[in-house]
Design a protein around this motif. Structure first.
Motif, PDB file in Angstrom:
ATOM      1  N   LYS A 116       2.235  -1.412  -5.254  1.00  0.00           N
ATOM      2  CA  LYS A 116       2.624  -1.353  -3.857  1.00  0.00           C
ATOM      3  C   LYS A 116       3.951  -0.616  -3.693  1.00  0.00           C
ATOM      4  O   LYS A 116       4.101   0.239  -2.820  1.00  0.00           O
ATOM      5  CB  LYS A 116       2.740  -2.782  -3.317  1.00  0.00           C
ATOM      6  CG  LYS A 116       2.719  -2.838  -1.819  1.00  0.00           C
ATOM      7  CD  LYS A 116       3.001  -4.230  -1.327  1.00  0.00           C
ATOM      8  CE  LYS A 116       3.873  -4.111  -0.106  1.00  0.00           C
ATOM      9  NZ  LYS A 116       4.423  -5.392   0.308  1.00  0.00           N
ATOM     10  N   MET A 142       1.994  -5.601  -7.432  1.00  0.00           N
ATOM     11  CA  MET A 142       3.223  -5.447  -6.663  1.00  0.00           C
ATOM     12  C   MET A 142       3.936  -4.165  -7.061  1.00  0.00           C
ATOM     13  O   MET A 142       4.553  -3.508  -6.241  1.00  0.00           O
ATOM     14  CB  MET A 142       4.142  -6.649  -6.904  1.00  0.00           C
ATOM     15  CG  MET A 142       3.651  -7.873  -6.165  1.00  0.00           C
ATOM     16  SD  MET A 142       3.551  -7.615  -4.381  1.00  0.00           S
ATOM     17  CE  MET A 142       2.186  -8.664  -3.958  1.00  0.00           C
ATOM     18  N   THR A 150       1.505   2.481   5.996  1.00  0.00           N
ATOM     19  CA  THR A 150       0.972   1.114   5.995  1.00  0.00           C
ATOM     20  C   THR A 150      -0.511   1.108   5.608  1.00  0.00           C
ATOM     21  O   THR A 150      -0.965   0.265   4.838  1.00  0.00           O
ATOM     22  CB  THR A 150       1.159   0.475   7.392  1.00  0.00           C
ATOM     23  OG1 THR A 150       2.537   0.599   7.745  1.00  0.00           O
ATOM     24  CG2 THR A 150       0.776  -0.981   7.397  1.00  0.00           C
ATOM     25  N   ALA A 182      -3.695  -2.120  -1.852  1.00  0.00           N
ATOM     26  CA  ALA A 182      -3.756  -3.572  -2.092  1.00  0.00           C
ATOM     27  C   ALA A 182      -5.208  -4.030  -2.189  1.00  0.00           C
ATOM     28  O   ALA A 182      -5.571  -4.797  -3.080  1.00  0.00           O
ATOM     29  CB  ALA A 182      -3.037  -4.319  -0.967  1.00  0.00           C
ATOM     30  N   GLU A 183      -6.054  -3.516  -1.284  1.00  0.00           N
ATOM     31  CA  GLU A 183      -7.466  -3.914  -1.290  1.00  0.00           C
ATOM     32  C   GLU A 183      -8.158  -3.479  -2.582  1.00  0.00           C
ATOM     33  O   GLU A 183      -8.874  -4.244  -3.210  1.00  0.00           O
ATOM     34  CB  GLU A 183      -8.219  -3.287  -0.103  1.00  0.00           C
ATOM     35  CG  GLU A 183      -7.754  -3.736   1.271  1.00  0.00           C
ATOM     36  CD  GLU A 183      -8.061  -5.198   1.557  1.00  0.00           C
ATOM     37  OE1 GLU A 183      -8.974  -5.764   0.943  1.00  0.00           O
ATOM     38  OE2 GLU A 183      -7.352  -5.770   2.411  1.00  0.00           O
ATOM     39  N   LYS A 242       4.393   2.947  -1.796  1.00  0.00           N
ATOM     40  CA  LYS A 242       5.263   2.990  -0.626  1.00  0.00           C
ATOM     41  C   LYS A 242       6.276   4.132  -0.759  1.00  0.00           C
ATOM     42  O   LYS A 242       6.474   4.936   0.150  1.00  0.00           O
ATOM     43  CB  LYS A 242       5.978   1.650  -0.502  1.00  0.00           C
ATOM     44  CG  LYS A 242       6.798   1.532   0.751  1.00  0.00           C
ATOM     45  CD  LYS A 242       7.619   0.267   0.761  1.00  0.00           C
ATOM     46  CE  LYS A 242       8.639   0.354   1.869  1.00  0.00           C
ATOM     47  NZ  LYS A 242       9.612  -0.710   1.820  1.00  0.00           N
ATOM     48  N   ILE A 259      -0.792   1.801   1.792  1.00  0.00           N
ATOM     49  CA  ILE A 259      -0.387   0.646   0.972  1.00  0.00           C
ATOM     50  C   ILE A 259      -1.445  -0.461   1.062  1.00  0.00           C
ATOM     51  O   ILE A 259      -1.783  -1.110   0.073  1.00  0.00           O
ATOM     52  CB  ILE A 259       0.987   0.091   1.422  1.00  0.00           C
ATOM     53  CG1 ILE A 259       2.063   1.174   1.322  1.00  0.00           C
ATOM     54  CG2 ILE A 259       1.397  -1.097   0.563  1.00  0.00           C
ATOM     55  CD1 ILE A 259       3.375   0.801   2.016  1.00  0.00           C
ATOM     56  N   THR A 260      -2.001  -0.636   2.280  1.00  0.00           N
ATOM     57  CA  THR A 260      -3.023  -1.673   2.451  1.00  0.00           C
ATOM     58  C   THR A 260      -4.283  -1.331   1.653  1.00  0.00           C
ATOM     59  O   THR A 260      -4.863  -2.198   0.988  1.00  0.00           O
ATOM     60  CB  THR A 260      -3.360  -1.858   3.949  1.00  0.00           C
ATOM     61  OG1 THR A 260      -2.144  -2.048   4.673  1.00  0.00           O
ATOM     62  CG2 THR A 260      -4.264  -3.058   4.168  1.00  0.00           C
TER      63      THR A 260
END
Lengths: 117, 130
Positions: A4, A1, A22, A29-30, A8, A25-26
């Motif tokens: 992220k 987190m 987006t 996350a992956e 961002k 950030i994705t």
């Protein structure tokens, strides 16, 4: 987190469009999820690239997990050796402009991705 | 651990995801939701994700699983409020949420659930006649 939030913030500061923010950030996350699933822990480094013509954002994920035996296979959609959906690597590559992966069995995996503004 | 509240409204269950999802939170939600469907006999689930900045493959997979579970328990699921940037990213990532209905906002989502359920009732009536 924490990853992220920093991704961002930096991607917004660099002037990426909302869609590209987006995507970045994705991808983060992956890739961080991959490191968590397969290696329990890892290192994350985020850098701003500036080659006078353009600016970019680079993220490096390195872990000291088991390593990937067959990178080509791991990049394919739908392939997973763990609990993932098998989209993490191939999907992240599509979301970013540059994708580089190095892995050695028993040593770990380092993935570097870049997106240019 | 923070919990995602599930509201019962008529024969529907409403969930608004307002915070960044931790893996454990969404797995807990999946558990609680399936129990709630059985307990309340809910026929429809509305999950609003307008506050979500990203949907990665994990969240996408869990949402699809929630919908499949709900379907087995005789409830339909509608995911509402997806941001345009999230939709573009999901397609490029390769996530397809098969079996999940979507609507642009919660209001449309409720209407869609009403339509689906009435269609089902109509089909039941029809098969009863024949």
């Amino acid at each position: 987190m924490l990853i992220k939030a920093s991704v961002k913030r930096i991607s917004a500061l660099l002037g990426f469009s909302l869609v590209n923010q987006t995507k970045i950030i994705t991808a983060a996350a992956e890739l961080s999820r991959n490191a968590l699933i397969y290696a329990d822990q890892g290192k994350f480094k985020i850098s701003v690239l500036d080659d006078t013509r353009r600016k970019g954002l680079q993220m490096i994920f390195s872990d000291s997990g088991p390593g990937i035996e067959n990178i080509e296979q791991a990049m394919k959609d739908g392939y997973t050796s763990g609990h993932g959906m098998g989209l993490g690597l191939g999907g992240s590559k599509r979301l970013m402009d540059e994708f580089d992966i190095k892995s050695a069995i028993g040593v770990g995996t380092t993935i570097s991705v870049t997106k240019w503004v | 651990m923070e919990r995602i509240p599930i509201l019962k409204v008529g024969q529907y269950l409403l969930i608004t995801i307002q915070v960044d999802l931790h893996d454990k939170m969404i797995l807990a939600l999946q558990d609680e939701l399936t129990n709630m469907i059985v307990k309340t006999g809910a026929r429809g689930i509305l999950i609003d994700i307008s506050a979500l900045e990203i949907v990665d493959s994990f969240i996408g997979r869990v949402l699809a699983q929630v919908a499949s579970c709900a379907k087995l328990l005789d409830a339909e699921t509608v995911v509402t409020g997806m941001r345009p940037a999230v939709a573009i990213t999901m397609v490029e990532l390769g996530i397809s949420m098969k079996g999940v209905h979507t609507a642009l906002n919660a209001e449309d989502g409720m209407e869609l659930l009403n339509d689906i359920l009435h269609r089902d009732e109509y089909a039941h009536d029809f098969s009863a006649i024949n």
